[in-house]
Write a protein that holds these residues in place. Structure first.
Motif, short mmCIF file in Angstrom:
data_model
loop_
_atom_site.label_atom_id
_atom_site.label_comp_id
_atom_site.label_asym_id
_atom_site.label_seq_id
_atom_site.Cartn_x
_atom_site.Cartn_y
_atom_site.Cartn_z
N GLY A 75 0.66 -1.19 -0.02
CA GLY A 75 -0.14 0.09 0.17
C GLY A 75 1.00 1.17 -0.18
N ASP A 76 2.08 1.22 0.88
CA ASP A 76 2.97 2.56 0.68
C ASP A 76 3.48 2.67 -0.49
OD1 ASP A 76 2.44 2.45 3.47
OD2 ASP A 76 4.38 1.40 3.95
N PHE A 77 3.80 1.58 -1.16
CA PHE A 77 4.48 1.61 -2.61
C PHE A 77 3.59 2.31 -3.87
CE2 PHE A 77 7.58 -1.46 -0.78
CZ PHE A 77 8.78 -0.42 -0.83
N ARG A 78 2.16 1.70 -3.59
CA ARG A 78 1.33 2.17 -4.52
C ARG A 78 0.80 3.36 -4.35
NH1 ARG A 78 -2.86 -1.41 -2.92
NH2 ARG A 78 -1.91 -2.88 -4.15
N ASP A 79 0.65 4.11 -3.05
CA ASP A 79 0.28 5.52 -3.04
C ASP A 79 1.73 6.21 -3.33
OD1 ASP A 79 -1.89 4.39 -1.48
OD2 ASP A 79 -1.01 4.75 0.60
N MET A 80 2.80 5.91 -3.04
CA MET A 80 3.86 6.76 -3.75
C MET A 80 3.80 6.79 -5.05
SD MET A 80 7.19 5.54 -1.38
CE MET A 80 7.03 5.55 0.32
N ARG A 81 3.59 5.52 -5.69
CA ARG A 81 3.57 5.59 -7.33
C ARG A 81 2.34 6.53 -7.73
NH1 ARG A 81 4.50 0.09 -6.63
NH2 ARG A 81 2.25 -0.25 -6.92
N GLN A 82 1.08 6.56 -7.30
CA GLN A 82 0.04 7.32 -7.59
C GLN A 82 0.59 8.80 -7.31
OE1 GLN A 82 -2.89 6.83 -9.18
NE2 GLN A 82 -2.96 8.89 -9.13
N ALA A 83 1.11 9.21 -6.13
CA ALA A 83 1.45 10.42 -6.04
C ALA A 83 2.39 11.02 -6.83
CB ALA A 83 2.07 10.73 -4.49
N ALA A 84 3.29 10.04 -7.21
CA ALA A 84 4.25 10.32 -8.24
C ALA A 84 3.74 10.74 -9.64
CB ALA A 84 5.15 9.27 -8.32
N ARG A 85 2.89 9.92 -10.07
CA ARG A 85 1.98 10.28 -11.30
C ARG A 85 1.22 11.68 -11.35
NH1 ARG A 85 -0.06 4.56 -10.58
NH2 ARG A 85 1.37 3.26 -11.76
N ALA A 114 11.09 13.98 -1.28
CA ALA A 114 10.49 13.51 0.02
C ALA A 114 10.07 11.99 -0.24
CB ALA A 114 9.05 14.29 0.77
N ARG A 115 9.36 11.65 -1.26
CA ARG A 115 9.09 10.37 -1.82
C ARG A 115 10.20 9.47 -1.82
NH1 ARG A 115 5.06 12.64 -4.63
NH2 ARG A 115 6.35 12.45 -6.41
N THR A 116 11.33 9.85 -2.34
CA THR A 116 12.30 9.03 -2.49
C THR A 116 13.08 8.81 -1.21
OG1 THR A 116 12.92 10.20 -4.83
CG2 THR A 116 14.69 9.29 -3.87
N ILE A 117 13.25 9.90 -0.37
CA ILE A 117 13.58 9.57 0.88
C ILE A 117 12.64 8.59 1.74
CG2 ILE A 117 13.99 10.53 3.21
CD1 ILE A 117 14.89 13.48 1.70
N ASP A 118 11.42 8.71 1.55
CA ASP A 118 10.51 7.44 2.41
C ASP A 118 10.74 6.27 1.72
OD1 ASP A 118 9.23 9.59 3.46
OD2 ASP A 118 7.53 9.91 2.28
N ARG A 119 11.02 6.10 0.32
CA ARG A 119 11.34 4.85 -0.21
C ARG A 119 12.80 4.15 0.25
NH1 ARG A 119 9.11 6.82 -4.98
NH2 ARG A 119 11.26 7.68 -5.84
#
Length: 167
Positions: A75-85, A114-119
């Motif tokens: 779910g974390d990764f999916r949310d990050m991908r959606q935010a990136a799009r 920030a997303r990169t740091i989260d990953r």
């Protein structure tokens, strides 16, 4: 003074162009994945977990365990991908605007950072969990494989440093 500001703007412009190019390449890979989806069977939700130099040093069992742990965080990764799009769409619109809004672009790029740091933080947490589950012998074997990988990398750097520059 004006020349200094001009060179700063020019440098910033090149940095922005490089960043946008990289982001567009990533978007191209994503779009290409969607287009090719019909031709290839779907991949697992979380493929191989990549942790840089650690990945090669992990045993196949450790990589499988990390993959399973990452799948629990899908779910974390999916949310990050959606935010990136969403941010990519916003970035493209902001760059196409005339005049462009620097503050808006800075905000979008800050969210990307920030997303990169989260990953990276998620990857770090996963590797710590795995290290804690290892026996002392498994950790020593991992350390040995990590050392060998670092030595190979150093040899490659030394070899590259001794090559003559390309014309």
């Amino acid at each position: 003074m004006a020349g200094s500001e001009n060179s700063k703007c020019r440098g910033l412009r090149w940095a922005l162009i490089g960043s946008v190019t990289l982001n567009l390449l990533v978007a191209g890979v994503i779009v290409g994945g969607f287009v090719a989806h019909d031709r290839h069977p779907p991949r697992p939700v979380v493929g191989d977990v990549s942790l840089g130099a650690f990945t090669e040093a992990l045993s196949p069992e450790d990589r499988d365990a990390l993959r399973r742990a990452a799948q629990k965080r899908v779910g974390d990764f999916r949310d990050m991908r959606q935010a990136a799009r969403t941010d990519m769409t916003a970035l493209i619109a902001a760059l196409q605007a005339d005049p462009w809004n620097r503050a808006e672009v800075e905000q979008i790029l800050a969210r990307h950072k920030a997303r990169t740091i989260d990953r990276v933080d998620i990857g770090e947490a996963l590797i710590f969990e795995r290290l804690e589950e290892m026996t002392p012998e498994e950790r020593r074997a991992f350390a040995e494989r990590l050392l060998k990988g670092a030595q190979r990398f150093d040899k490659r750097l030394d070899r590259d440093d001794n090559r003559p520059p390309r014309p």
